[in-house]
Design a protein around this motif. Structure first.
Motif, short mmCIF file in Angstrom:
data_model
loop_
_atom_site.label_atom_id
_atom_site.label_comp_id
_atom_site.label_asym_id
_atom_site.label_seq_id
_atom_site.Cartn_x
_atom_site.Cartn_y
_atom_site.Cartn_z
N GLY A 1 0.82 -1.20 0.00
CA GLY A 1 0.00 0.00 0.00
C GLY A 1 0.86 1.25 0.00
N SER A 2 0.26 2.34 0.43
CA SER A 2 0.94 3.64 0.37
C SER A 2 2.18 3.69 1.26
CB SER A 2 -0.02 4.77 0.73
OG SER A 2 -0.61 4.54 1.99
N MET A 3 2.13 3.07 2.43
CA MET A 3 3.30 3.07 3.31
C MET A 3 4.44 2.26 2.70
SD MET A 3 3.38 2.25 7.34
CE MET A 3 4.65 2.92 8.37
N GLY A 4 4.11 1.13 2.10
CA GLY A 4 5.12 0.30 1.45
C GLY A 4 5.74 0.98 0.25
N ALA A 5 4.96 1.87 -0.39
CA ALA A 5 5.46 2.61 -1.55
C ALA A 5 6.24 3.85 -1.16
CB ALA A 5 4.28 3.00 -2.45
N GLY A 6 6.31 4.12 0.14
CA GLY A 6 7.10 5.25 0.60
C GLY A 6 6.34 6.55 0.76
N ASP A 7 5.02 6.50 0.75
CA ASP A 7 4.21 7.71 0.97
C ASP A 7 4.62 8.32 2.31
OD1 ASP A 7 2.23 9.59 1.61
OD2 ASP A 7 0.63 8.40 0.75
N PRO A 8 4.96 9.59 2.34
CA PRO A 8 5.42 10.20 3.59
C PRO A 8 4.33 10.35 4.65
CG PRO A 8 5.26 11.85 1.88
CD PRO A 8 5.01 10.53 1.23
N ASP A 9 3.06 10.28 4.27
CA ASP A 9 1.98 10.42 5.25
C ASP A 9 0.81 9.51 4.89
OD1 ASP A 9 0.84 11.39 7.55
OD2 ASP A 9 -0.07 13.11 6.56
N PRO A 10 1.02 8.18 5.00
CA PRO A 10 -0.06 7.25 4.64
C PRO A 10 -1.22 7.33 5.63
CG PRO A 10 1.69 6.07 5.70
CD PRO A 10 2.18 7.49 5.52
N GLY A 11 -2.40 7.00 5.16
CA GLY A 11 -3.57 7.02 6.03
C GLY A 11 -3.76 5.74 6.81
N ASP A 12 -3.06 4.68 6.38
CA ASP A 12 -3.21 3.41 7.07
C ASP A 12 -1.97 2.56 6.84
OD1 ASP A 12 -3.46 2.68 4.42
OD2 ASP A 12 -5.43 1.76 4.63
N ILE A 13 -2.00 1.37 7.42
CA ILE A 13 -0.90 0.42 7.26
C ILE A 13 -1.48 -0.83 6.62
CG2 ILE A 13 0.82 -0.99 8.46
CD1 ILE A 13 0.67 1.11 10.74
N ASP A 14 -1.02 -1.15 5.42
CA ASP A 14 -1.49 -2.33 4.71
C ASP A 14 -0.43 -3.42 4.78
OD1 ASP A 14 -3.92 -1.11 3.64
OD2 ASP A 14 -2.56 0.09 2.41
N LEU A 15 -0.81 -4.57 5.33
CA LEU A 15 0.09 -5.71 5.45
C LEU A 15 -0.54 -6.92 4.78
CD1 LEU A 15 1.01 -5.47 9.24
CD2 LEU A 15 2.42 -4.74 7.32
N VAL A 16 0.29 -7.71 4.12
CA VAL A 16 -0.11 -9.01 3.61
C VAL A 16 0.60 -10.03 4.48
CG1 VAL A 16 0.00 -10.62 1.68
CG2 VAL A 16 -0.42 -8.19 1.25
N VAL A 17 -0.17 -10.96 5.06
CA VAL A 17 0.40 -11.98 5.92
C VAL A 17 0.13 -13.34 5.27
CG1 VAL A 17 0.41 -13.01 8.23
CG2 VAL A 17 -0.05 -10.55 7.95
N VAL A 18 1.21 -14.08 4.99
CA VAL A 18 1.10 -15.40 4.39
C VAL A 18 1.24 -16.43 5.50
CG1 VAL A 18 2.10 -17.00 2.71
CG2 VAL A 18 2.11 -14.53 2.24
N LEU A 19 0.22 -17.30 5.61
CA LEU A 19 0.19 -18.32 6.65
C LEU A 19 0.36 -19.71 6.04
CD1 LEU A 19 -2.95 -17.02 8.56
CD2 LEU A 19 -0.57 -16.61 9.16
N SER A 20 1.01 -20.60 6.76
CA SER A 20 1.14 -21.97 6.29
C SER A 20 -0.12 -22.78 6.57
CB SER A 20 2.35 -22.65 6.93
OG SER A 20 2.20 -22.67 8.34
N ASN A 21 -0.90 -22.35 7.56
CA ASN A 21 -2.20 -22.97 7.86
C ASN A 21 -3.03 -21.93 8.59
OD1 ASN A 21 -1.97 -23.29 10.85
ND2 ASN A 21 -0.22 -24.54 10.25
#
Length: 90
Positions: free
Chosen positions: A33-53
């Protein structure tokens, strides 16, 4: 110069990563998301979490709700800057 809200978001993202690393089923966590792309003031934190189960999905969901409650509290503090400590609120 890094704003208080940027610092708070970065600390909260690190907190989320640390929580996720404690779950055995977590294979990968990606900041996107915007934080991962380096946006200096993102509105949120977008995380992708990969689980084995899905065994630890309820615990991961609890972490996400904790983080969400902190970010929603920011909206009432943004005018004057965020002073809180993510570690203290969770």
């Amino acid at each position: 110069m890094i704003s208080k809200s940027q610092t708070a978001r970065r600390r909260l993202a690190r907190f989320a990563l640390e929580k996720a690393k404690n779950l055995a089923s977590v294979q990968e966590v990606v900041l996107c998301g915007s934080m991962g792309a380096g946006d200096p003031d993102p509105g949120d934190i977008d995380l992708v979490v990969v689980l084995s189960n899905l065994d630890e999905l309820p615990q991961l969901a609890r972490y996400c709700r904790q983080i969400s409650s902190i970010t929603h509290a920011w909206s009432s503090h943004m005018e004057g800057g965020f002073e809180g400590d993510a570690d203290d609120d969770v």
